[in-house]
Scaffold this motif. Structure first.
Motif, short mmCIF file in Angstrom:
data_model
loop_
_atom_site.label_atom_id
_atom_site.label_comp_id
_atom_site.label_asym_id
_atom_site.label_seq_id
_atom_site.Cartn_x
_atom_site.Cartn_y
_atom_site.Cartn_z
N TYR A 1 0.81 -1.22 0.00
CA TYR A 1 0.00 0.00 0.00
C TYR A 1 0.84 1.27 0.00
O TYR A 1 0.53 2.23 -0.71
N ASP A 2 1.91 1.29 0.80
CA ASP A 2 2.74 2.50 0.86
C ASP A 2 3.35 2.80 -0.50
O ASP A 2 3.35 3.95 -0.95
N ARG A 3 3.88 1.78 -1.18
CA ARG A 3 4.47 1.98 -2.50
C ARG A 3 3.42 2.44 -3.51
O ARG A 3 3.67 3.31 -4.33
N GLU A 4 2.23 1.84 -3.44
CA GLU A 4 1.16 2.21 -4.36
C GLU A 4 0.67 3.63 -4.11
O GLU A 4 0.43 4.39 -5.05
N LEU A 5 0.52 4.01 -2.86
CA LEU A 5 0.02 5.35 -2.54
C LEU A 5 0.99 6.44 -2.98
O LEU A 5 0.58 7.52 -3.39
N VAL A 6 2.30 6.17 -2.92
CA VAL A 6 3.30 7.14 -3.34
C VAL A 6 3.19 7.42 -4.84
O VAL A 6 3.46 8.53 -5.29
N GLN A 7 2.74 6.44 -5.60
CA GLN A 7 2.65 6.59 -7.06
C GLN A 7 1.45 7.43 -7.51
O GLN A 7 1.42 7.91 -8.64
N GLY B 1 -5.46 11.17 -7.41
CA GLY B 1 -5.60 9.80 -6.94
C GLY B 1 -5.48 8.74 -8.03
O GLY B 1 -5.87 7.60 -7.82
N HIS B 2 -4.92 9.11 -9.19
CA HIS B 2 -4.76 8.15 -10.29
C HIS B 2 -3.37 7.54 -10.28
O HIS B 2 -2.39 8.20 -9.98
N ARG B 3 -3.33 6.27 -10.65
CA ARG B 3 -2.06 5.60 -10.85
C ARG B 3 -1.47 6.07 -12.17
O ARG B 3 -2.20 6.46 -13.07
N PRO B 4 -0.15 5.99 -12.33
CA PRO B 4 0.45 6.39 -13.61
C PRO B 4 0.07 5.41 -14.72
O PRO B 4 -0.11 4.21 -14.47
N LEU B 5 -0.09 5.93 -15.93
CA LEU B 5 -0.39 5.08 -17.08
C LEU B 5 0.87 4.33 -17.48
O LEU B 5 1.98 4.85 -17.36
#
Length: 138
Positions: A111-117, A122-126
């Motif tokens: 979760y920590d790694r995902e939230l930093v991205q 609130g979107h993840r990188p494409l």
């Protein structure tokens, strides 16, 4: 009347074919999401059958919402890079895909790694996909 119009009007046939393909996309996604029980409602009580069907609907809608959001982000990124994306063409694309769905096993998430991205919205990188142009260095 329908048969005559279908036989005589090519644009009408294409429109109907696109609608049927979109419907099949949705059915395919639902079948894939419901694969664990081989597509069968396994509960005996009507209330439990209804719950099982609603769970499938929620998961299907979640997958479609995710794809709709990220397809929109991808189109926005392409347009920002100066690429022309025809709105008429986009009208024929269905978000009922299963490419981002993991059907097997469980997923472990850092979760920590995902939230930093996540970006400010609130979107993840494409993910960047190599095209023929980028593959040959053009």
């Amino acid at each position: 009347m329908y048969a005559a119009k279908n036989l005589s009007d090519e644009s009408y046939r294409r429109k109907i074919a696109r609608q049927l393909n979109n419907g099949e996309s949705l059915h395919s996604l639902r079948r894939q999401l419901h694969y664990a029980r081989e597509g069968k409602i396994t509960r005996r009580q009507p209330d439990h059958q209804n719950e099982q069907a609603w769970c499938l609907t929620v998961v299907t809608n979640s997958a479609i919402s995710w794809h709709t959001e990220y397809m929109g982000l991808a189109v926005g990124e392409l347009r920002a890079a100066g690429r022309e994306v025809d709105a008429e063409l986009l009208a024929h694309i269905s978000p009922a895909h299963s490419s981002a769905v993991n059907y097997y096993g469980s997923i472990t998430v850092d979760y920590d790694r995902e939230l930093v991205q996540l970006d400010e919205k609130g979107h993840r990188p494409l993910r960047a996909v190599a095209t023929d142009e980028t593959a040959v260095g053009l």
